[in-house]
Write a protein that holds these residues in place. Sequence first.
Motif, PDB file in Angstrom:
ATOM      1  N   LEU A   1       0.832  -1.205   0.000  1.00  0.00           N
ATOM      2  CA  LEU A   1       0.000   0.000   0.000  1.00  0.00           C
ATOM      3  C   LEU A   1       0.865   1.253   0.000  1.00  0.00           C
ATOM      4  N   ARG A   2       1.881   1.282   0.837  1.00  0.00           N
ATOM      5  CA  ARG A   2       2.747   2.458   0.905  1.00  0.00           C
ATOM      6  C   ARG A   2       3.532   2.634  -0.388  1.00  0.00           C
TER       7      ARG A   2
ATOM      8  N   ILE B   1       2.491   1.755  -3.361  1.00  0.00           N
ATOM      9  CA  ILE B   1       1.507   2.279  -4.316  1.00  0.00           C
ATOM     10  C   ILE B   1       1.294   3.771  -4.084  1.00  0.00           C
ATOM     11  N   GLN B   2       1.163   4.181  -2.828  1.00  0.00           N
ATOM     12  CA  GLN B   2       0.970   5.595  -2.517  1.00  0.00           C
ATOM     13  C   GLN B   2       2.157   6.422  -2.998  1.00  0.00           C
ATOM     14  N   LEU B   3       3.370   5.935  -2.787  1.00  0.00           N
ATOM     15  CA  LEU B   3       4.571   6.655  -3.197  1.00  0.00           C
ATOM     16  C   LEU B   3       4.612   6.804  -4.716  1.00  0.00           C
ATOM     17  N   ALA B   4       4.319   5.724  -5.435  1.00  0.00           N
ATOM     18  CA  ALA B   4       4.322   5.773  -6.900  1.00  0.00           C
ATOM     19  C   ALA B   4       3.224   6.707  -7.410  1.00  0.00           C
ATOM     20  N   MET B   5       2.032   6.622  -6.853  1.00  0.00           N
ATOM     21  CA  MET B   5       0.922   7.462  -7.315  1.00  0.00           C
ATOM     22  C   MET B   5       1.187   8.931  -7.030  1.00  0.00           C
ATOM     23  N   GLU B   6       1.794   9.225  -5.887  1.00  0.00           N
ATOM     24  CA  GLU B   6       2.104  10.620  -5.565  1.00  0.00           C
ATOM     25  C   GLU B   6       3.121  11.184  -6.551  1.00  0.00           C
TER      26      GLU B   6
END
Length: 143
Positions: A58-59, A61-66
Amino acid sequence: MRVRPGWAATFGVFLLPACALFQRPPRPVHASQAEAAKVEIPLAFPEEGRQIIPGTTLRAIQLAMEDYLPWDYKLPGTATPLQQCLARREAYDVVAAPGPHGVVFVSIVPNPEVCDVGGPPLLDIGATYAIDVTGWRILSVQQ
């Protein structure tokens, strides 16, 4: 150490404008209490459709999406309907898989059913990331 008043005033002038550049991401919007009262959260989620996403994934994914679509991204005033659609995070699907040595691979691709504005297929949009989940860094991006 004693600070001269002139220095403190000058330092403060530089500090205030710099602080204005650092904005926190917006907080999520919550429904009213009346609307929330209409929703009952089950004690156990149904088996069908349930997804368990490990915290490191999850983290990552969040880093990539940001990186791919920052929360403060501003569309130009001349944005086409397709550009407007692709500026929404829910327009993308994400595939994530563990890699070797503390790496998680994250692929962000547009969902053609969400941004179907009658044009050609979206073939050259999206990115794949290699995320270091021990140091929380982007190792590599392929677009």
